[in-house]
Design a protein around this motif. Structure first.
Motif: not given
Lengths: 418, 166
Positions: A109-111, A336-343, A345-348, A369-373
């Protein structure tokens, strides 16, 4: 008051005593009154914390209200406060009898939401673990259904096979129960040679063991008579209730997501969908046994065709980088740091991805909504939907059949309550 | 569907199967045969199973010559889905400049998912092959640096696995 025993040939002494005192006692006729029985949430035959309120007329069930929510942990809400990556271990705890299929369903689903695809080897391995999870889940179901109707030997044998299967998982995945094996864009690690050998060895000896279980059940008069004709549901009712998985295919409807909306590599594999008529517990038994056999053939096909190549998609900003590159390269360290900290960020957007889990259609709906969560995550769990059919299946059954009927629809409360 | 087995209902049972006695003998034959097969049970306290390198046991901190590799970046405590890890950084005159003054893992919270190991940029926190965990109180279950530190030599199989397969 002294009552002489020999003066009372028919009436009991206590009845006589009551009559003597002119009390107005009325005795109910047991067959005319209805009784409400609580079955569960701690009854061993309800497969978890399922509570059933049964209305009984003698031993016949005239009404049933299932009560869910004893294992509610709020996973859908929890997901809104986890990055997409962090939610992977939580999926293990939905259907805890086949955690690997949940892992696969969630990352698919995430992919789909991100719009990428895992490389072929990862797709093959994901199919492999889904089928192994199906065998392991159906083995537990086989053991518990047999035990519910009184066949303890089959329970022992199927749990022995399941134990061997968990040893395979230990080498394949690194954990027995809480697997957390899939990753966004690939898998945690590749199939190791020792794990490959264990899968092959297991598959070599397993059909023989399954046949022995079948020998004890298929023509066993007690088992057949206990399961024959109980928990009836027609095809129309099943569709109306949204029943999926083996319970639907036992009503004569050939609907399997692996054929209907092929995902992963199921299009390239050769398999049948077992379908039986009747819609009773015995038909559901035959459907699941057929599925185990199909899964064995699928696993063998995958092992023979397994392609070589990478197991991670090349998407540096979405997929966690390889360890040796993190240690040596600056760019990968930053990712590594960006993905772990901010997720990620898939498109809206929103997606729904469903897979054929052992229990039925397991779907993840993601709204981003385009954010990491995720803004919203909805789990369409097969056990929850299948449990809706329980009042219909139990209506008119005997109380001892209730156990076999619950066993035959194979609910897992971790998934039903989420 | 051609591959389907034929379904056997009550009406399909033969007379011999219905009177059940020959079936009991057949069933007993099947079950008695099991006695002569090799046993699969592990006699636990005497026999211990050795996990493979890919097994995820309790997380440990790797040290080399008494100095932990950790630089207290806090990525493991950020990613931990169970919020089990607490790191407090401090400065050190060594090359790495920062070290964890306090590093605690609450083993009651830990779910052994291995995410801390996966994101660690220094190969400092890894999953060991230890699976025996016994506590007598909640305080005892919070593992500090004294219980977490393990030498790199001791952890060699896992470190090699990580280098080759992650």
């Amino acid at each position: 008051m002294a009552v002489q025993t020999d003066e009372l040939p028919r009436k009991s002494r206590i009845l006589q005593a009551l009559e003597d005192q002119n009390t107005s006692v009325q005795f109910d006729d047991a067959l005319e009154s209805e009784m409400v029985l609580n079955m569960g949430p701690q009854h061993p035959a309800t497969h978890g914390v399922l509570r059933l309120l049964l209305k009984l007329d003698g031993e016949t069930v005239t009404g049933c209200v299932p009560e869910l929510g004893y294992l509610h942990r709020g996973y859908e809400k929890l997901a809104e406060n986890c990055t997409y990556y962090e939610f992977i271990p939580h999926t293990d705890r939905l259907d805890y009898l086949s955690p690997l299929s949940n892992n696969v369903a969630y990352v698919l689903a995430v992919e789909k939401l991100i719009g990428m695809e895992a490389p072929p080897r990862a797709q093959y391995l994901r199919t492999l673990i889904s089928e192994l999870a199906r065998i392991s889940s159906h083995l537990l179901w086989l053991g518990s259904l047999a035990m519910d109707v009184g066949a303890l030997t089959v329970f022992m044998w199927s749990f022995r096979e399941r134990e061997k299967m968990y040893d395979v998982f230990e080498h394949l995945v690194g954990a027995r129960f809480t697997t957390s094996f899939t990753r966004i864009g690939g898998l945690a690690h590749d199939l190791l040679p020792d794990a490959e050998k264990m899968v092959r060895d297991f598959m070599k000896q397993f059909p023989e063991q399954l046949a022995e279980c079948e020998k004890l059940l298929n023509r066993n008069r007690i088992f057949v008579e206990r399961c024959d004709g109980i928990g009836l549901i027609t095809a129309e009712q099943a569709i109306d209730l949204g029943l999926t998985g083996p319970s639907l295919r036992a009503c004569g409807i050939s609907h399997d997501l692996r054929k209907a909306q092929p995902y992963l590599i199921y299009n390239d594999l050769d398999f049948d969908v077992p379908v039986y008529e009747g819609g009773d517990t015995l038909a559901r038994y035959y459907v699941r046994m057929g599925e185990i056999k199909q899964s064995i053939s699928l696993v063998n096909q995958i092992m023979d065709r397994l392609p070589s190549g990478p197991i991670h998609a090349h998407e540096p900003k979405k997929v966690l980088p390889r360890k040796e590159r993190v240690y040596t390269k600056m760019e990968e360290l930053i990712h590594d740091f960006m993905i772990v900290n901010f997720g990620e960020n898939p498109p809206v957007g929103e997606v729904y991805q469903a897979v054929e889990a052992p229990k039925g259609e397991l779907g993840f709906y993601l709204n981003s909504d385009g954010k990491g969560y995720p803004w919203r995550l909805k789990i369409r769990s097969p056990s929850f939907t299948n449990l809706q059919s329980l009042p219909m299946l139990i209506q008119g059954a005997m109380i001892s059949d209730v156990v076999a009927i619950i066993g035959s629809i194979d609910p897992v409360m971790g998934e039903a309550d989420k | 569907m051609s591959s389907n087995d034929k379904m056997i209902r009550t009406k399909d049972l033969t007379f011999l199967e219905k009177i059940y006695l020959p079936e009991i003998v057949k069933g007993l034959f099947l079950t008695v045969r099991q006695m002569f097969k090799p046993k699969v049970t592990v006699q636990y306290p005497e026999e211990r199973f050795e996990p493979p390198a890919q097994f995820r046991g309790r997380p440990v901190l790797v040290h080399e010559n008494g100095v932990e590799r950790c630089v207290a970046c806090g990525l493991c405590s950020r990613v931990c889905p169970a919020l089990a890890i607490e790191v407090q950084a401090a400065e050190t005159p060594l090359d790495k400049e920062r070290y964890p003054e306090k590093f605690e893992i609450n083993m009651i919270r830990c779910i052994f998912c291995g995410f801390c190991e996966e994101v660690c940029p220094e190969e400092a926190i890894i999953m060991s092959n230890e699976y025996l965990l016994v506590f007598q109180s909640q305080e005892e279950a919070v593992f500090g640096k004294d219980k977490l530190l393990k030498s790199a030599e001791e952890m060699r199989p896992r470190l090699e696995f990580l280098r080759d397969h992650r």
